[in-house]
Design a protein around this motif. Structure first.
Motif, short mmCIF file in Angstrom:
data_model
loop_
_atom_site.label_atom_id
_atom_site.label_comp_id
_atom_site.label_asym_id
_atom_site.label_seq_id
_atom_site.Cartn_x
_atom_site.Cartn_y
_atom_site.Cartn_z
N ALA A 186 0.87 -1.18 0.00
CA ALA A 186 0.00 0.00 0.00
C ALA A 186 0.90 1.23 0.00
CB ALA A 186 -0.89 0.01 1.23
N MET A 187 0.40 2.31 -0.56
CA MET A 187 1.22 3.51 -0.66
C MET A 187 0.39 4.75 -0.33
SD MET A 187 2.99 5.15 -4.02
CE MET A 187 4.48 4.19 -3.93
N VAL A 188 1.05 5.71 0.34
CA VAL A 188 0.44 7.04 0.51
C VAL A 188 1.30 8.03 -0.26
CG1 VAL A 188 -0.24 8.87 2.10
CG2 VAL A 188 -0.40 6.47 2.81
N VAL A 189 0.71 8.68 -1.25
CA VAL A 189 1.43 9.73 -1.98
C VAL A 189 1.20 11.04 -1.25
CG1 VAL A 189 1.70 10.92 -4.18
CG2 VAL A 189 1.06 8.49 -4.14
N ALA A 190 2.27 11.59 -0.72
CA ALA A 190 2.16 12.84 0.05
C ALA A 190 3.32 13.73 -0.38
CB ALA A 190 2.19 12.54 1.54
N THR A 191 3.35 14.00 -1.68
CA THR A 191 4.49 14.70 -2.26
C THR A 191 4.40 16.22 -2.12
OG1 THR A 191 3.33 14.31 -4.34
CG2 THR A 191 5.24 12.93 -3.89
N GLY A 192 3.28 16.69 -1.53
CA GLY A 192 3.20 18.11 -1.22
C GLY A 192 3.11 19.02 -2.41
N SER A 193 3.76 20.15 -2.31
CA SER A 193 3.62 21.17 -3.34
C SER A 193 4.98 21.76 -3.68
CB SER A 193 2.70 22.27 -2.84
OG SER A 193 3.16 22.75 -1.59
N VAL A 194 5.03 22.45 -4.79
CA VAL A 194 6.25 23.19 -5.17
C VAL A 194 5.87 24.64 -5.41
CG1 VAL A 194 7.56 21.28 -6.14
CG2 VAL A 194 5.89 22.48 -7.57
N PRO A 195 6.80 25.54 -5.12
CA PRO A 195 6.49 26.95 -5.31
C PRO A 195 6.23 27.25 -6.78
CG PRO A 195 8.57 26.67 -4.13
CD PRO A 195 8.17 25.32 -4.64
N VAL A 196 5.30 28.15 -7.02
CA VAL A 196 5.07 28.63 -8.38
C VAL A 196 6.26 29.50 -8.79
CG1 VAL A 196 3.61 30.12 -9.80
CG2 VAL A 196 2.57 28.56 -8.12
N ARG A 197 6.86 29.18 -9.93
CA ARG A 197 7.98 29.97 -10.45
C ARG A 197 7.59 30.45 -11.83
NH1 ARG A 197 12.71 28.61 -7.34
NH2 ARG A 197 14.14 29.63 -8.78
N PRO A 198 7.36 31.75 -11.99
CA PRO A 198 6.95 32.23 -13.31
C PRO A 198 8.08 32.04 -14.31
CG PRO A 198 7.45 34.07 -11.85
CD PRO A 198 7.53 32.83 -11.02
N PRO A 199 7.75 31.70 -15.55
CA PRO A 199 8.79 31.41 -16.55
C PRO A 199 9.35 32.69 -17.14
CG PRO A 199 6.61 31.14 -17.52
CD PRO A 199 6.39 31.57 -16.10
N ILE A 200 10.04 33.46 -16.32
CA ILE A 200 10.60 34.73 -16.81
C ILE A 200 12.12 34.66 -16.77
CG2 ILE A 200 8.59 36.11 -16.15
CD1 ILE A 200 10.13 36.96 -13.64
N PRO A 201 12.77 35.44 -17.62
CA PRO A 201 14.24 35.43 -17.63
C PRO A 201 14.80 35.77 -16.25
CG PRO A 201 13.37 36.73 -19.47
CD PRO A 201 12.21 36.38 -18.61
N GLY A 202 15.81 35.06 -15.85
CA GLY A 202 16.49 35.36 -14.60
C GLY A 202 15.93 34.66 -13.38
N ILE A 203 14.84 33.88 -13.58
CA ILE A 203 14.17 33.28 -12.42
C ILE A 203 15.08 32.28 -11.70
CG2 ILE A 203 13.09 31.37 -13.73
CD1 ILE A 203 11.21 33.35 -11.10
N GLU A 204 16.09 31.75 -12.42
CA GLU A 204 16.99 30.77 -11.81
C GLU A 204 18.28 31.42 -11.27
OE1 GLU A 204 16.02 27.76 -11.35
OE2 GLU A 204 14.32 27.63 -12.73
N ALA A 205 18.35 32.75 -11.32
CA ALA A 205 19.59 33.43 -10.93
C ALA A 205 19.90 33.26 -9.44
CB ALA A 205 19.48 34.92 -11.27
N ALA A 206 21.18 33.46 -9.12
CA ALA A 206 21.57 33.48 -7.72
C ALA A 206 20.89 34.69 -7.06
CB ALA A 206 23.09 33.60 -7.60
N GLY A 207 20.36 34.45 -5.88
CA GLY A 207 19.67 35.56 -5.21
C GLY A 207 18.16 35.53 -5.41
N VAL A 208 17.65 34.50 -6.09
CA VAL A 208 16.20 34.31 -6.20
C VAL A 208 15.83 33.12 -5.32
CG1 VAL A 208 14.23 33.86 -7.72
CG2 VAL A 208 16.19 35.20 -8.56
N HIS A 209 14.97 33.37 -4.35
CA HIS A 209 14.68 32.35 -3.34
C HIS A 209 13.21 32.01 -3.21
CE1 HIS A 209 18.63 32.14 -1.26
NE2 HIS A 209 18.79 33.30 -1.87
N GLY A 210 12.94 30.77 -2.93
CA GLY A 210 11.61 30.36 -2.51
C GLY A 210 11.56 30.31 -0.99
N VAL A 211 10.38 30.08 -0.44
CA VAL A 211 10.27 29.95 1.02
C VAL A 211 9.38 28.77 1.37
CG1 VAL A 211 10.78 32.24 1.86
CG2 VAL A 211 8.54 31.79 0.88
N GLN A 212 9.62 27.68 0.67
CA GLN A 212 8.71 26.55 0.79
C GLN A 212 9.18 25.55 1.84
OE1 GLN A 212 5.99 25.53 -0.33
NE2 GLN A 212 6.01 23.34 -0.67
N THR A 213 10.46 25.27 1.83
CA THR A 213 10.97 24.23 2.74
C THR A 213 11.90 24.85 3.78
OG1 THR A 213 12.95 23.83 1.42
CG2 THR A 213 10.97 22.61 0.80
#
Lengths: 458, 458
Positions: free
Chosen positions: A106-133
């Motif tokens: 038996a399995m429980v899938v409890a993978t939670g959520s991921v932050p919404v990241r808009p697909p804009i230039p620079g979104i992966e740059a150093a200094g861009v942070h989420g606050v999810q975990t």
């Protein structure tokens, strides 16, 4: 087997264990992060130095689950694939990098959520942070403590965006919040949201509304330097925080063939069964039924995750429990301002086909003459003709917002505003005026329902 | 015509006026005291210098009713007789001492309540005070300010007794509370009451329990000097305060032939009609239906008086409104301790023939890691088998007690504890743990219901 070791997954594991001992049921839980059962909602307060140290956010450590509940929790273990036909998963051990297959019944899938990241230039740059975990929080704190940061731009003016903005502002950083809507807290009606906007600005936080981020600009060293908006603004930033909320993390489930709903979450029945034999799901990754609109919605909230996990665990353990759905109750505190909502906003009510009337009541949290009496505004939305309470929103200072729970309980029971007006709520001068603000709002809403009826008849 | 110018009477007058103009309906209200529409519940806080000055307790002065609402309020006018056959009353003008007959077409009896005065020797002595009216409060304050008083004995450990004891203690008087029951706040279960007893004693108030007052002794000058108890104690006192609660003031109605119920209050239907054509009643003098026990009860509370007056006024004005009954919700604050109740106590549940299980939950008012998280204990009583929530009691510190309103709303809607557990209540770390204390109590109570079922089956 539990995939995901936070609220939903670990509640399920604990409840299943309460009903079935280790000889009857082996329980293993894989968590890709380093922590189990922590309060994600507490992260902004930890960033803002309101609470701390970090470990206080952790409700239960892996060792506790292991030693006390005989639940084999493996952190830094990521499930990369679920094979439903073969009843096994592929797990990657983050420490060694090794992959291995693990069987399950038996399995429980409890993978939670991921932050919404808009697909804009620079979104992966150093200094861009989420606050999810907690890990996100640690990285963010390290940056804020580095001395390199003076100006912070928060993208998104929802709950998490405002909470994190308050935290960075509290710590002395120049803080700007950017939101696409004309008022922040988009799940609230604009007339309530504008109150919040005023309060945010009064605190000294810069609020840029009706503007979307289009790009994050970086310097030669790759670090962010400013956020560009659709309206042509350039907001200087040494640090960008994504406060756009979350979406269900369902990639694993989707690849495995577990059905998703139109909301993007995993479809479950009232017992948290996915429809795939022996596979359950709980927490931020599932969709729930909204009891007023009938719509399937995804609401990422620890309180739902705990309840859903409990329900899944009881059912796995051979008991019977159901999750009865949601009505969109939420509360937050921004500086001294408390805001809360339940039921449908006006926009949601319209989208669901309801016609309605609205009413406001401005009152105080205690008897007007009692020290500490603080302003409170209660807004109610009631269905035309039937008078059924559809939604309530509260803005106020100290001791205002928790009153939303009375409205939530009334909505849950499909009460009319006239019935709400009759409720036997508690009264004493340190706790409320002789007419509790909720009752005053119900009285006004009932008047509005009656006036509307009279106008329709006349 | 309105007899009694406080909450019930003046709410009725105002509502009737909203629907019928001065040309259509003349409204005269007689009040034997000097004030209208004041907060009797605020008196202990005024005595204790928590609120003030006195006039802040007055919601609306007679002039306001006269000038703004065209309601002819006559204070210091006591209605001495109601002649239902002749449709007139005899009124005595307290200023001139003159009596005169006044006719009426419709009447609202809102004569309120009178303090319970045990028939013991010395009860009428100088230095024995009630705390029912603003006039009582003035007399009491004058004595406390006189410099003659050092030791205060409060007879009665209910809400009003404890509130006034806190007030005199706060002002530095040696204060003793005497109560016949083994625990104070007799409408609470003893296990909750014992918490209150500890808190009272911790404050430095002397609490004498399981003891009745048998006599109040006076000195040669006629002033009180001590209170004697059935157990042979002598409690020295320069001032005695009667905090035994109130009973409905129905002498006038009774003599007029308006029917009283077994509870001692005036019998009214849902529209607040007494059964005598054109005679309505509202406030502390009427009896209400308890929705859980079905019993007729008298509950003297400003919030009910306001609602009942409103209902009477709307109906007199040609509208339709009903008062749906009570479920015994109450709240008070004693120093930092907040206590609240709703529904049936264990004793009341037994008396109503319910079999039940109980459960406790000890939790915190905010997330455990959040500053200001205060202890809260929620007790729930649920019917055996059905699991229907019958009663809840809360003891705690800051931000604890108002949660009783969620329980009250749940009871009102005849929810089971399992259903309560499913409620979508608000959650954020500054406002509650991820499981709200009410939900934890419901979970425990549901477990108790299930265990009881299993035991009965096994």
């Amino acid at each position: 087997m539990v995939v995901g070791g936070d609220a939903g997954g670990m509640s399920a594991a604990s409840q299943a264990r309460r009903r079935r001992g280790p000889d009857d049921l082996q329980i293993v839980a894989f968590e890709r992060g380093s922590y189990t059962s922590y309060s994600a909602c507490g992260i902004p307060y930890w960033i803002g130095d309101v609470v701390g140290p970090r470990d206080r956010l952790i409700a239960r450590r892996p060792e506790v689950f292991r030693d006390r509940f005989n639940i084999d929790v493996r952190v830094r273990h990521e499930v990369e694939e679920i094979d439903l036909a073969a009843r096994r998963v592929v797990v990657r051990d983050g420490a060694s990098g090794q992959r291995r297959a693990e069987p399950f019944d038996a399995m429980v899938v409890a993978t939670g959520s991921v932050p919404v990241r808009p697909p804009i230039p620079g979104i992966e740059a150093a200094g861009v942070h989420g606050v999810q975990t907690l890990g996100d929080g640690e990285a963010l704190r390290a940056e804020l403590d580095s001395g390199r940061v003076r100006r912070v731009v928060v993208i998104g003016g929802g709950y998490i965006g405002l909470e994190i903005a308050e935290a960075t502002h509290r710590r002395g950083f120049e803080t700007t919040v950017l939101d696409m809507s004309p008022t922040p807290l988009g799940t609230f009606d604009p007339d309530v949201g504008s109150f919040v906007a005023d309060a945010i600005r009064d605190m000294g936080i810069d609020l840029v509304l009706s503007e979307a981020a289009t790009a994050i600009e970086t310097l030669a060293d790759g670090r962010v330097c400013c956020v560009h908006t659709a309206g042509g603004r350039e907001l200087p930033a040494d640090l960008v925080i994504l406060g756009l909320g979350v979406r269900p993390d369902v990639a694993l489930a989707h690849h495995a063939g577990i059905p998703l709903g139109s909301s993007g979450g995993i479809v479950v029945d009232r017992r948290m069964r996915t429809g795939v034999e022996g596979v359950w799901a709980a927490g931020d990754c599932v969709e729930s039924i909204h009891r007023l609109s009938g719509a399937r919605v995804v609401v990422a909230l620890g309180t739902h995750a705990n309840k859903q996990g409990r329900v899944a665990g009881i059912n796995i353990g051979g008991g019977y429990a159901t999750f009865p759905g949601v009505i969109g109750t939420a509360v937050t505190k921004i500086c001294d301002l408390e805001v809360a909502r339940t039921g449908l906003s006006e926009k949601e009510a319209r989208a669901s086909g309801y016609e309605y009337v609205t009413a406001f009541a401005d009152s105080t949290t205690r008897a007007g003459y009692f020290p500490g009496a603080a302003p409170i505004r209660v807004k109610m939305t009631a269905e035309r003709r039937s008078g059924r309470l559809l939604g309530a929103q509260i803005v106020g200072r100290e001791d205002a917002a928790k009153r939303i729970d009375v409205c939530a309980t009334a909505i849950w029971n499909e009460m009319t505003v006239e019935e709400v007006l009759g409720l036997d709520l508690s009264y004493a001068p340190p706790f409320s005026p002789v007419w509790d603000p909720v009752l005053v709002a119900a009285r006004r809403a009932d008047d509005a329902v009656q006036d509307d009826l009279a106008a329709a008849a006349g």
